[in-house]
Design a protein around this motif. Structure first.
Motif, PDB file in Angstrom:
ATOM      1  N   ASN A   1      40.509  33.525  52.255  1.00 35.42           N
ATOM      2  CA  ASN A   1      39.257  32.787  52.370  1.00 35.42           C
ATOM      3  C   ASN A   1      39.288  31.421  51.698  1.00 35.42           C
ATOM      4  O   ASN A   1      38.342  30.650  51.854  1.00 35.42           O
ATOM      5  CB  ASN A   1      38.113  33.616  51.783  1.00 35.42           C
ATOM      6  N   GLY A   2      40.351  31.128  50.972  1.00 33.23           N
ATOM      7  CA  GLY A   2      40.439  29.825  50.338  1.00 33.23           C
ATOM      8  C   GLY A   2      41.271  29.879  49.074  1.00 33.23           C
ATOM      9  O   GLY A   2      41.951  30.872  48.803  1.00 33.23           O
ATOM     10  N   LEU A   3      41.208  28.783  48.301  1.00 30.84           N
ATOM     11  CA  LEU A   3      41.937  28.722  47.030  1.00 30.84           C
ATOM     12  C   LEU A   3      40.993  29.049  45.880  1.00 30.84           C
ATOM     13  O   LEU A   3      39.774  29.028  46.035  1.00 30.84           O
ATOM     14  CB  LEU A   3      42.545  27.334  46.851  1.00 30.84           C
ATOM     15  N   ILE A   4      41.572  29.331  44.720  1.00 35.83           N
ATOM     16  CA  ILE A   4      40.785  29.754  43.552  1.00 35.83           C
ATOM     17  C   ILE A   4      39.658  28.768  43.240  1.00 35.83           C
ATOM     18  O   ILE A   4      38.544  29.177  42.875  1.00 35.83           O
ATOM     19  CB  ILE A   4      41.701  29.972  42.313  1.00 35.83           C
ATOM     20  N   ASP A   5      39.914  27.454  43.446  1.00 38.26           N
ATOM     21  CA  ASP A   5      38.861  26.461  43.160  1.00 38.26           C
ATOM     22  C   ASP A   5      37.629  26.692  44.025  1.00 38.26           C
ATOM     23  O   ASP A   5      36.488  26.569  43.561  1.00 38.26           O
ATOM     24  CB  ASP A   5      39.400  25.039  43.397  1.00 38.26           C
ATOM     25  N   ASP A   6      37.862  27.029  45.296  1.00 39.42           N
ATOM     26  CA  ASP A   6      36.737  27.305  46.204  1.00 39.42           C
ATOM     27  C   ASP A   6      35.899  28.467  45.682  1.00 39.42           C
ATOM     28  O   ASP A   6      34.667  28.436  45.724  1.00 39.42           O
ATOM     29  CB  ASP A   6      37.258  27.653  47.609  1.00 39.42           C
ATOM     30  N   LEU A   7      36.592  29.478  45.175  1.00 42.72           N
ATOM     31  CA  LEU A   7      35.886  30.667  44.681  1.00 42.72           C
ATOM     32  C   LEU A   7      35.089  30.347  43.417  1.00 42.72           C
ATOM     33  O   LEU A   7      33.927  30.754  43.270  1.00 42.72           O
ATOM     34  CB  LEU A   7      36.900  31.788  44.395  1.00 42.72           C
ATOM     35  N   LEU A   8      35.710  29.593  42.501  1.00 37.86           N
ATOM     36  CA  LEU A   8      35.045  29.276  41.233  1.00 37.86           C
ATOM     37  C   LEU A   8      33.769  28.469  41.475  1.00 37.86           C
ATOM     38  O   LEU A   8      32.756  28.666  40.809  1.00 37.86           O
ATOM     39  CB  LEU A   8      36.001  28.516  40.307  1.00 37.86           C
ATOM     40  N   LYS A   9      33.835  27.572  42.452  1.00 33.81           N
ATOM     41  CA  LYS A   9      32.676  26.730  42.781  1.00 33.81           C
ATOM     42  C   LYS A   9      31.460  27.552  43.143  1.00 33.81           C
ATOM     43  O   LYS A   9      30.329  27.167  42.865  1.00 33.81           O
ATOM     44  CB  LYS A   9      33.029  25.819  43.969  1.00 33.81           C
ATOM     45  N   GLU A  10      31.678  28.671  43.814  1.00 36.83           N
ATOM     46  CA  GLU A  10      30.539  29.423  44.339  1.00 36.83           C
ATOM     47  C   GLU A  10      30.234  30.700  43.548  1.00 36.83           C
ATOM     48  O   GLU A  10      29.482  31.547  44.015  1.00 36.83           O
ATOM     49  CB  GLU A  10      30.762  29.758  45.816  1.00 36.83           C
ATOM     50  N   SER A  11      30.838  30.845  42.331  1.00 34.61           N
ATOM     51  CA  SER A  11      30.621  32.064  41.545  1.00 34.61           C
ATOM     52  C   SER A  11      29.861  31.756  40.262  1.00 34.61           C
ATOM     53  O   SER A  11      29.858  30.620  39.777  1.00 34.61           O
ATOM     54  CB  SER A  11      31.964  32.716  41.210  1.00 34.61           C
ATOM     55  N   ASP A  12      29.209  32.773  39.696  1.00 36.96           N
ATOM     56  CA  ASP A  12      28.468  32.611  38.445  1.00 36.96           C
ATOM     57  C   ASP A  12      29.326  32.925  37.226  1.00 36.96           C
ATOM     58  O   ASP A  12      29.066  32.456  36.124  1.00 36.96           O
ATOM     59  CB  ASP A  12      27.249  33.544  38.432  1.00 36.96           C
ATOM     60  N   ILE A  13      30.327  33.761  37.419  1.00 33.37           N
ATOM     61  CA  ILE A  13      31.145  34.205  36.291  1.00 33.37           C
ATOM     62  C   ILE A  13      32.500  34.649  36.836  1.00 33.37           C
ATOM     63  O   ILE A  13      32.595  35.095  37.990  1.00 33.37           O
ATOM     64  CB  ILE A  13      30.432  35.344  35.511  1.00 33.37           C
TER      65      ILE A  13
ATOM     66  N   VAL B   1      30.278  37.485  41.012  1.00 35.69           N
ATOM     67  CA  VAL B   1      31.375  37.713  40.088  1.00 35.69           C
ATOM     68  C   VAL B   1      32.715  37.491  40.786  1.00 35.69           C
ATOM     69  O   VAL B   1      33.042  38.194  41.753  1.00 35.69           O
ATOM     70  CB  VAL B   1      31.335  39.149  39.524  1.00 35.69           C
ATOM     71  N   ALA B   2      33.472  36.528  40.312  1.00 37.88           N
ATOM     72  CA  ALA B   2      34.841  36.325  40.809  1.00 37.88           C
ATOM     73  C   ALA B   2      35.790  37.142  39.944  1.00 37.88           C
ATOM     74  O   ALA B   2      35.536  37.348  38.756  1.00 37.88           O
ATOM     75  CB  ALA B   2      35.206  34.847  40.731  1.00 37.88           C
ATOM     76  N   ILE B   3      36.859  37.648  40.557  1.00 36.54           N
ATOM     77  CA  ILE B   3      37.853  38.423  39.807  1.00 36.54           C
ATOM     78  C   ILE B   3      39.213  37.767  40.007  1.00 36.54           C
ATOM     79  O   ILE B   3      39.681  37.657  41.140  1.00 36.54           O
ATOM     80  CB  ILE B   3      37.933  39.882  40.316  1.00 36.54           C
ATOM     81  N   ASN B   4      39.839  37.334  38.924  1.00 35.11           N
ATOM     82  CA  ASN B   4      41.180  36.754  39.027  1.00 35.11           C
ATOM     83  C   ASN B   4      42.206  37.808  38.603  1.00 35.11           C
ATOM     84  O   ASN B   4      42.288  38.174  37.435  1.00 35.11           O
ATOM     85  CB  ASN B   4      41.291  35.516  38.130  1.00 35.11           C
ATOM     86  N   GLY B   5      42.978  38.280  39.568  1.00 31.89           N
ATOM     87  CA  GLY B   5      43.927  39.358  39.298  1.00 31.89           C
ATOM     88  C   GLY B   5      43.369  40.658  39.838  1.00 31.89           C
ATOM     89  O   GLY B   5      42.209  40.985  39.609  1.00 31.89           O
ATOM     90  N   PHE B   6      44.185  41.399  40.563  1.00 35.49           N
ATOM     91  CA  PHE B   6      43.699  42.613  41.220  1.00 35.49           C
ATOM     92  C   PHE B   6      44.702  43.740  40.991  1.00 35.49           C
ATOM     93  O   PHE B   6      45.088  44.463  41.880  1.00 35.49           O
ATOM     94  CB  PHE B   6      43.507  42.328  42.722  1.00 35.49           C
ATOM     95  N   GLY B   7      45.138  43.842  39.725  1.00 34.88           N
ATOM     96  CA  GLY B   7      46.048  44.927  39.355  1.00 34.88           C
ATOM     97  C   GLY B   7      45.259  46.100  38.820  1.00 34.88           C
ATOM     98  O   GLY B   7      44.142  46.370  39.243  1.00 34.88           O
ATOM     99  N   THR B   8      45.836  46.800  37.863  1.00 30.16           N
ATOM    100  CA  THR B   8      45.220  48.005  37.299  1.00 30.16           C
ATOM    101  C   THR B   8      43.754  47.783  36.926  1.00 30.16           C
ATOM    102  O   THR B   8      42.872  48.540  37.330  1.00 30.16           O
ATOM    103  CB  THR B   8      46.007  48.450  36.053  1.00 30.16           C
TER     104      THR B   8
END
Lengths: 343, 343
Positions: free
Chosen positions: B72-84, B7-14
Motif C-alpha cells: 500500500n505504500g512506504l513507511i512514510d505514507d503510513l506514518l502520515k496517516e496514523s496517530d501512533i 495504530v501503525a505497526i512497524n515489524g510483524f514478527g513475534t
C-alpha cells in the motif's frame, strides 16, 4: 432430524481429546462420554466443555472427586449407552479392552499403536473407506502411516507404482510429554530395515511395494518424511502437482512465497491460521518435488497430534454405515475447517 | 460513536503480529497498516486479515509484488496517516527509526529490546500507568521484566519490599526461530551479576532493591523465574495468595489439580483454552509459594511471545490519553479474553 450416534472415547490424551472435540463438531454424532484414568487439566477441559467423564475403577473415580471433578460412572455404564467406542488409550493398551467392548456388542475404532489384528480392517479414508464400510471394528493407522498413505494414494492413479522408498525423521515426543527423549541424539529406529511403517502401509494397501527407514530426533513438533516413488512409466511434475492439489487433506506449502522451510515455521503459521495450531492435512513441500523420468522425490511433514483426527471421524461413519466415502470426507473436512491452506 | 485511533505497526514478527491482532480487537483503535521487510507467511496472514502492508524501501515493495502480495505504500505514507506507531522491530533497531517517527510528530510505543532512553518512560500497566499518561513516547519493557514487575507490583501493597532476588531460566529462542541456539547447553547470561533485568525493573519502579541472575536453556516455549521477595515485616501465605488472585493478568496454576509441572504442559493446556496457545497472563505456580517469616519464594512462568501484548494496548491508551488505568486494563483484558484461567 436424525438422531446423533453416541460416540464413547476411551483415553483423553493427545489423540483422544482431539477426536472428542472433532466428534462434537459433526452433525451426525456426539460424544456420549470420555473414559479417563487421571484427573488433570485435560479432565478439567472435558468438564468445562460439557463432556461426561467415566473411569475404569471406583478408586479412580475417588481421585477425581477429591479434586472436585464430577464423575458420571464407570466405563461399563458408558459402553451400555453408546453406539461406538473410539479407543485412544496408549500403544498396546487398546487390545486389553477389546474383550470388554465385545461384551457390550459395541462397534470399535482403534488407533495405530495397536497391532493390526486388533480390528477387522486397518483404515485410511482416502485409500480404503469402501472396504471398511460396515466393519464392526476398524483400526486407524498411525500418524506416520497415515501421512505415507495420503501421498501414495493421491499419486496412485497417475501410473502404476513400482516401488516406494521413504526415510522418516520422527519427532521424539509429543509437546506435553516431559519424560520422553531423546534430547540430544539421532536414534536409528530401528537399525534393521525396513521399519515397521512399510508393513503398516501394507495393512491398508497390500499391493504396494514399499521400504521405510526411520530415525528419531529431539523435536516435538512434527515428523518429516523424504519420499521416493518410482512409477512404471514416465511422469510429469505437473501431474504430481495436480494430484496433490486436488487430493483432500494434502497441503502444498510454497516455500518461496511463504519462507517456510521447517516444522517450526509450519507450526508457527498454523498457530495463526488453525485451531490449536493443529494441521489435520499432510503438508507436502512443493519446492521439494523433483521428477526424474519415472521417479518423483519430495519432502512431506506430518503433524503427529492431529493428522489421524479426520480419519477417526470417517472411520466412525464407515463402521456405522452413516455415509459413503466422498460424503463423509467432505463433511468431516467442512466441520473441521480442513481447507488445504496453511497461510 | 467516537472514531478509532489509527495504530501503525512497524515489524510483524513475534510481537508485532500479536499486537496488530490485539489492536483490531479493541473498540477504540484500529491497525492503519503494518510495515514489513520481507514477504512471507506472516505477510500473507496480514493480507488475509485485511491489514494494509507498507515497506521501508521501493526495492522491498518489489519483492512483495513479485510474490503477488499487494503493497500500500512506504513507511512514510503510513506514518502520515496514523496517530501512533508501535515499533516491534528487532532489538536495537527501533531506535534507528526514532528520528523518522519524530519527523511525522507521531506518538510511539517501543519494545523492551531498546534501551530505556529511547522513550520518555518505561512502562508496565500494573505498576506505572498513571505516570505514562500523555507521554509522547513509551517503552514497554521486555517479557522477563514484565513478568517480574507483575508479581512485584501485585505483592508490593502487602508490606514494604526490602529485597527481590530472582533467577531467570530463559528460553533460547522463539518457536519459529531456526537459526538461534543453544541446542545443548546451559548458558550463563551473563556470568557477571546482576543480569540486565534487575536494572530494567528499576526503569519502571526505581525504588526497588533487586538482583537478578539469568541462564539460557534449550527450549522455545516459556521462561521460568524463581523469585524470592523479602518484606520488611512478617507476611502470611494467604495474603500472598489473595494478592495474586486479585491482581489482573496473573494466573495461579494449581499443580495438584491440573498435574501441570512444566512449561510444556502449560502450553499444551493453553492450546486447548486460549487463542494460538498464547498466555498473556503471568503464570505463578501456586504450590511453589513458600513463606518463611518475612520471605516468600515461588516459581513463575512467562510466555515470551505474548505477555507484553496487553501492555502494548494499554501503552497506546496511556500515550493518547484514551482512558484511565483501570478502565484500560479492564477493557484490554475483556477484549483479549484474559480471564486468569489456564484450564
Amino acid at each position: 432430524m436424525k438422531s446423533k450416534v453416541k460416540v464413547a472415547i476411551n483415553g483423553f490424551g493427545t489423540i483422544g481429546k482431539r477426536v472428542a472435540i472433532a466428534v462434537n463438531k459433526q452433525d451426525d454424532m456426539i460424544v456420549s462420554g470420555i473414559v479417563k484414568k487421571k484427573p488433570d487439566y485435560n479432565a478439567l477441559f472435558a468438564k468445562k466443555n460439557g463432556m461426561n467423564i467415566y473411569t475404569i475403577t471406583e478408586k479412580d473415580a475417588d481421585e477425581f472427586r477429591k479434586k472436585g471433578i464430577e464423575v458420571n460412572g464407570l466405563i461399563d455404564d458408558l459402553l451400555k449407552e453408546s453406539d461406538i467406542i473410539v479407543d485412544a488409550t496408549p500403544d498396546g493398551v487398546g487390545e486389553t479392552y477389546k474383550e470388554l467392548y465385545n461384551k457390550y456388542g459395541i462397534n470399535s475404532i482403534f488407533q495405530g499403536g495397536e497391532e493390526a489384528k486388533v480390528a477387522d480392517i486397518s483404515f485410511n479414508a482416502l485409500c480404503n473407506y469402501d472396504e471398511a464400510y460396515g466393519k464392526k471394528s476398524i483400526r486407524v493407522v498411525s500418524c506416520n502411516t497415515t501421512g505415507l498413505l495420503r501421498s501414495i494414494c493421491a499419486l496412485s492413479s497417475l501410473s502404476k507404482i513400482e516401488k516406494v522408498n521413504a526415510v522418516l525423521i520422527r519427532r521424539g515426543a509429543d509437546p506435553q510429554e516431559i519424560k520422553k527423549g531423546p534430547i540430544n541424539s539421532i536414534v536409528l529406529n530401528p537399525v534393521g530395515l525396513p521399519s515397521h511403517h512399510a508393513l503398516d502401509v501394507k495393512t491398508v494397501i497390500p499391493w504396494i511395494n514399499i521400504s521405510t527407514a526411520a530415525v528419531v530426533v529431539p523435536t516435538t513438533l512434527m515428523h518429516v518424511h523424504h519420499v521416493t516413488i518410482k512409477f512404471a512409466s514416465r511422469i510429469e511434475k505437473n501431474d504430481i502437482l495436480e494430484a496433490f492439489m486436488t487430493s483432500p487433506r494434502i497441503i502444498l506449502v510454497d516455500s518461496v512465497i511463504s519462507g517456510i522451510q521447517s516444522t517450526s515455521q509450519i507450526i508457527d503459521s498454523a498457530r495463526l491460521n488453525k485451531e490449536r495450531g493443529d494441521i489435520n492435512e499432510l503438508v507436502v513441500f512443493k519446492d521439494s518435488i523433483t521428477v526424474d523420468n519415472n521417479e518423483v522425490q519430495f519432502f512431506q511433514a506430518v503433524h503427529q497430534e492431529s493428522i489421524v483426527v479426520p480419519e477417526n471421524i470417517d472411520a466412525i461413519r464407515a463402521s456405522l454405515e452413516l455415509s459413503g466415502k466422498l460424503e463423509s470426507i467432505s463433511e468431516t473436512d467442512k466441520k473441521l475447517n480442513i481447507n488445504k491452506n496453511l497461510y
